[in-house]
Design an enzyme around this catalytic site. Structure first.
Site, mmCIF file in Angstrom:
data_model
loop_
_atom_site.group_PDB
_atom_site.id
_atom_site.type_symbol
_atom_site.label_atom_id
_atom_site.label_comp_id
_atom_site.label_asym_id
_atom_site.label_seq_id
_atom_site.Cartn_x
_atom_site.Cartn_y
_atom_site.Cartn_z
ATOM 1 N N ARG A 1 3.728 2.832 29.004
ATOM 2 C CA ARG A 1 2.706 1.812 28.763
ATOM 3 C C ARG A 1 3.325 0.468 28.438
ATOM 4 N NH1 ARG A 1 0.271 5.712 25.738
ATOM 5 N NH2 ARG A 1 0.681 4.742 23.722
ATOM 6 N N LYS B 1 -1.763 9.920 37.473
ATOM 7 C CA LYS B 1 -3.094 9.498 37.028
ATOM 8 C C LYS B 1 -3.048 8.582 35.807
ATOM 9 C CE LYS B 1 -3.857 14.013 34.921
ATOM 10 N NZ LYS B 1 -2.508 14.465 35.258
ATOM 11 N N SER C 1 0.714 13.719 38.482
ATOM 12 C CA SER C 1 0.260 13.138 39.753
ATOM 13 C C SER C 1 0.312 11.619 39.758
ATOM 14 C CB SER C 1 -1.177 13.590 40.044
ATOM 15 O OG SER C 1 -2.060 13.114 39.045
ATOM 16 N N ALA D 1 -5.541 8.014 22.146
ATOM 17 C CA ALA D 1 -4.696 9.179 22.423
ATOM 18 C C ALA D 1 -5.316 10.428 21.804
ATOM 19 C CB ALA D 1 -3.298 8.948 21.837
ATOM 20 N N HIS E 1 5.082 8.465 27.283
ATOM 21 C CA HIS E 1 3.861 7.712 27.588
ATOM 22 C C HIS E 1 3.886 6.338 26.916
ATOM 23 C CE1 HIS E 1 0.755 9.898 29.925
ATOM 24 N NE2 HIS E 1 1.498 10.956 29.645
ATOM 25 N N GLY F 1 -3.780 16.246 39.412
ATOM 26 C CA GLY F 1 -2.971 17.338 38.879
ATOM 27 C C GLY F 1 -1.930 16.829 37.900
ATOM 28 N N ALA F 2 -1.176 17.758 37.356
ATOM 29 C CA ALA F 2 -0.105 17.416 36.420
ATOM 30 C C ALA F 2 0.928 16.532 37.108
ATOM 31 C CB ALA F 2 0.549 18.690 35.891
ATOM 32 N N GLU G 1 -5.076 7.080 17.546
ATOM 33 C CA GLU G 1 -4.850 8.511 17.709
ATOM 34 C C GLU G 1 -6.070 9.264 17.201
ATOM 35 O OE1 GLU G 1 -1.174 9.469 15.775
ATOM 36 O OE2 GLU G 1 -0.010 8.237 17.165
#
EC number: 2.7.1.156
Length: 168
Positions: free
Chosen positions: A54, A15, A13, A34, A50, A10-11, A62
């Site tokens: 990272r 992941k 989460s 991306a 993000h 889920g959002a 991209e």
């Protein structure tokens, strides 16, 4: 060696963080593909977060639409992280592109990869039924995409509350 992996959840989460760890553990310089576009300030902030999460050492490509092309161009250059398939799908939908053809192409492209690919996708089907046709079509397309890609990959992990559960 598991060459293809799908990480779902889920959002917020965890992941993406988990998927980043899988790719970093593969040793070589990781490549981040991306699919998001910074179309507004909120998305710009998400993308920046993000990047910060990272950290250095990632090569970023991209590519909001031509995911197969990005995978083909980067194959043989190291492990790749695609983040995320659900944004890629929404990009395709917003451009009114052929989703079924794009998924067929992606399935074939993945089968031909020589370097590892870890893909992040959202599990959107566990909530309430959306109240409008576009949202229902998106939810249904996400479910179909996840099943189709899940059939191709060697490994699937479901991340819940920051903890992965190996599914396949």
């Amino acid at each position: 060696m598991e060459n293809l992996a799908l990480v779902t959840g889920g959002a917020k989460s965890g992941k993406s963080r988990f998927a980043e760890g899988l790719v970093r553990a593969m040793g070589a310089q990781p490549i981040y593909i991306a699919t998001a576009e910074a179309l507004d300030e909120e998305m710009s902030h998400r993308i920046a977060a993000h990047l910060l999460q990272r950290g250095p050492g990632w090569h970023t490509v991209e590519e909001p639409l031509d995911l197969c092309g990005a995978l083909q161009r980067t194959d043989g250059r190291g492990p790749r992280l695609v983040d995320c398939l659900t944004l890629w799908l929404s990009n395709l939908m917003m451009q009114d592109l052929d989703i079924d053809a794009a998924l067929a192409d992606l399935s074939q492209t993945l089968k031909a990869q020589t370097s590892p690919v870890v893909m992040v996708t959202n599990e959107v089907g566990s909530g309430i039924v959306p109240d409008n046709a576009l949202a229902r079509a998106y939810r249904d397309s996400c479910g179909a995409m996840n099943q189709r890609i899940g059939a191709v990959v060697d490994r699937i992990d479901l991340v819940v509350c920051g903890h992965p559960l190996r599914v396949k």
